[in-house]
Write an enzyme that holds these catalytic residues in place. Structure first.
Site, short mmCIF file in Angstrom:
data_model
loop_
_atom_site.label_atom_id
_atom_site.label_comp_id
_atom_site.label_asym_id
_atom_site.label_seq_id
_atom_site.Cartn_x
_atom_site.Cartn_y
_atom_site.Cartn_z
CG ASP A 74 -2.11 -0.94 1.03
OD1 ASP A 74 -2.16 -1.65 0.00
OD2 ASP A 74 -3.00 -0.96 1.90
CE1 TYR A 193 -1.64 5.95 14.09
CE2 TYR A 193 -1.07 7.96 12.91
CZ TYR A 193 -1.03 7.20 14.06
OH TYR A 193 -0.38 7.67 15.17
CB SER A 194 -8.40 6.20 10.58
OG SER A 194 -9.66 6.40 11.19
CG LEU A 195 -9.00 -0.54 11.06
CD1 LEU A 195 -10.48 -0.51 11.40
CD2 LEU A 195 -8.75 -1.51 9.90
CB SER A 196 -4.20 1.08 13.88
OG SER A 196 -3.71 2.40 13.74
#
Length: 295
Positions: A74, A193-196
């Protein structure tokens, strides 16, 4: 047919993919133009010997290219987006990395996937990007690269103390986040990053953005989904004189009390979707949905 090739090198997983791609395209008389640094690496590793035309970050890719093939993960696709910019050239990601939501084509059976490219049997998924401006102007944020495909993040620098992020939506005050930082993510970036940090997953076509605090001290602060035509303004203060801002993987230092304006760009990045390799299938595979024996 003419394609651009860009990639990163991972010795254990990339070499067979590179050889398969070049063999397939040469066999099918596809014209390949290689990113210059990537081509130098291929020569150094003696993976190819034939001479090819090259392009670079300063070269304008034009409409003569059918697509750009990104070989890596990614992160490689995010860097490829800075090459494509607003040209409208679609990107096809071939996954030579590990966990990836953008590079959907897996290394197994690369030939069969590339045949879809030859046959023009694919669809296009348009991805929203974010642009950013800084007041006062900051030269560390280049005007021609002031956009992000995944997220814009502000975070602390040179300190373990939290920062305060005053946040405004369309000039209306929303909240002051006391946290390690704040993420503004696109639907594409919602799986990053937001998901983590506890943010929700958005499907690529959703016309929304996500504001996700990083380790907030005010525990009632939660991720917020907003319309993607919203202009977001952030003013950061903290114990240090500067804080960090990142546009995907590009990082700059910004002075405290500077005002950042974040909004949707007027162009999108086009991602190639091969039949059978959909976003939902990727979610199931990467997040192991359906692995519960009750399913």
């Amino acid at each position: 047919m003419k394609v651009a090739i860009y990639g990163q090198y991972y010795q254990n997983s990339t070499e067979p993919i590179i050889k398969d791609i070049f063999l397939f395209f040469n066999t099918n008389n596809v014209e390949m133009v290689i990113e210059d640094n990537f081509l130098k690496m291929l020569y150094d590793k003696q993976l190819i010997k034939k001479e090819y035309e090259t392009f670079s970050a300063s070269t304008t890719l034009d409409s003569s290219y059918e697509m750009l093939i990104s070989i890596g993960g990614d992160g490689t696709i995010l860097r490829a987006a800075t090459l494509v910019r607003n040209s409208g050239i679609p990107i096809l990601g071939i996954n030579a990395g590990r966990l990836g939501f953008l590079a959907m084509v897996q290394k197994d059976n690369v030939d069969s996937f590339l045949q879809y490219v030859i046959d023009k049997n694919y669809t296009i998924s348009e991805r929203t990007l974010l642009s950013i401006t800084c007041e006062p102007k900051n030269d560390a944020i280049p005007e021609d690269l002031n956009f992000a495909m995944n997220e814009v993040t502000v975070s602390r620098k040179d300190t373990t103390s939290m920062i305060t992020v005053d946040t405004y939506l369309n000039n209306e005050y929303l909240n002051s986040y006391w946290a390690d930082g704040l993420i503004v993510a696109t639907p594409t970036g919602s799986t990053g990053y937001s998901l983590s940090c506890g943010g929700p997953i958005l499907t690529p076509a959703v016309q929304s953005l996500v504001i996700t605090p990083i380790a907030p001290h005010n525990l009632n602060a939660r991720p917020l989904v907003i319309p993607d035509d919203t202009e977001i303004k952030l003013r950061v203060s903290g114990r240090e004189d500067q804080y960090l801002i990142s546009l995907d993987s590009r990082i700059a230092s910004v002075k405290n009390e500077s005002v950042l304006s974040i909004k949707k760009t007027d162009f999108k990045i086009k991602m190639v979707e091969i039949p059978g390799e959909t976003f939902l299938k990727t979610l199931r595979n990467k997040l192991l949905w359906g692995e519960d024996k009750r399913n």
